[in-house]
Design a protein around this motif. Structure first.
Motif, mmCIF file in Angstrom:
data_model
loop_
_atom_site.group_PDB
_atom_site.id
_atom_site.type_symbol
_atom_site.label_atom_id
_atom_site.label_comp_id
_atom_site.label_asym_id
_atom_site.label_seq_id
_atom_site.Cartn_x
_atom_site.Cartn_y
_atom_site.Cartn_z
ATOM 1 N N ASP A 7 0.816 -1.218 0.000
ATOM 2 C CA ASP A 7 0.000 0.000 0.000
ATOM 3 C C ASP A 7 0.849 1.267 0.000
ATOM 4 O OD1 ASP A 7 -2.290 -1.513 -0.031
ATOM 5 O OD2 ASP A 7 -2.650 -1.388 2.128
ATOM 6 N N LYS A 8 1.939 1.243 0.732
ATOM 7 C CA LYS A 8 2.792 2.431 0.810
ATOM 8 C C LYS A 8 3.458 2.713 -0.542
ATOM 9 C CE LYS A 8 3.250 4.542 3.909
ATOM 10 N NZ LYS A 8 2.513 5.785 4.320
ATOM 11 N N GLN A 11 0.862 4.182 -2.810
ATOM 12 C CA GLN A 11 0.578 5.566 -2.415
ATOM 13 C C GLN A 11 1.637 6.512 -2.972
ATOM 14 O OE1 GLN A 11 0.621 6.292 1.830
ATOM 15 N NE2 GLN A 11 0.914 8.477 1.532
ATOM 16 N N LYS A 15 1.049 9.485 -5.896
ATOM 17 C CA LYS A 15 1.369 10.896 -5.665
ATOM 18 C C LYS A 15 2.498 11.355 -6.583
ATOM 19 C CE LYS A 15 -1.770 11.373 -2.580
ATOM 20 N NZ LYS A 15 -2.988 12.144 -2.922
ATOM 21 N N ALA A 37 3.348 12.831 -0.964
ATOM 22 C CA ALA A 37 2.974 11.509 -0.457
ATOM 23 C C ALA A 37 3.005 11.431 1.066
ATOM 24 C CB ALA A 37 3.895 10.449 -1.048
#
Length: 215
Positions: A7-8, A11, A15, A37
């Protein structure tokens, strides 16, 4: 084998795409991306190594998803060759709409791009997509639905060029049609449906010319 993204990472990539689309790849900094981010620069370095590798990861993720959708259509046993053509066109237009920032970025960067890892990835992607389209064309020829001599490269150019031109000139097209343009990610449904229909008619006419007119 493709590595699953956490998920990171997703993300950061999401961004970063926003920043690249706004500023251009060369003008965007890793610090800009980290701020957008809400992570530190070290985390971006840990996950991706460099700004260039981050762009490559974004590219692999977006084009990988597109390739899976195309492969699913090409290898489907529930659709005939003409139905597959319709589905390919619908899928390509939908993917552009849903990922417009990415495709805007890639169109701009390809103009400036020199040979390197990303250039090779783009070339490989175009080759893979062209080969998949050729599989669909050959299936139609084998079924006697498509004409024998078809330039697959020009077929791909017609699809990609028409769609890219439409979205690059979207505001102008809306003015001509007296419709109100939405945001870049919120295209007028009537205009995009006309685009889909136009390409489908054009493809079918080209693919079946000389066959559909036989008595």
């Amino acid at each position: 084998m493709e590595t699953e993204l956490n998920d990171k990472q997703l993300q950061i990539m999401d961004k970063a795409l926003e920043v690249f689309a706004e500023k251009g790849f060369d003008s965007a900094s890793v610090r800009d991306i980290a701020q957008r981010a809400e992570v530190n620069v070290a985390m971006i370095s840990y996950y991706f190594g460099s700004k260039e590798k981050l762009l490559e990861a974004i590219f692999r993720n977006h084009t990988g998803n597109m390739r899976k959708k195309i492969e699913s259509i090409i290898h489907s046993k529930t659709h005939d060759p003409l139905e597959k053509v319709d589905l390919l066109i619908d899928t390509y237009v939908t993917v552009i709409i849903e990922n417009h920032s990415f495709h805007q970025l890639m169109m701009r960067e390809q103009v400036l791009m020199k040979e390197g890892p990303l250039y090779t990835l783009i070339k490989d992607m175009k080759t893979q997509n062209r080969n998949l389209i050729e599989v669909a064309v050959k299936a139609g020829q084998k079924a006697g639905l498509f004409q024998k001599h078809i330039d697959v490269n020009m077929l791909a150019v017609t699809l990609i060029g028409t769609v890219n031109h439409f979205f690059s000139n979207y505001k102008f097209i809306c003015q001509e049609r007296h419709t109100k343009p939405g945001k870049d990610s919120d295209f007028d449904a009537e205009s995009t449906e006309k685009l889909r229909s136009h390409i489908k008619v054009m493809f079918k006419a080209f693919l079946t010319y000389g066959i559909s007119n036989k008595k």
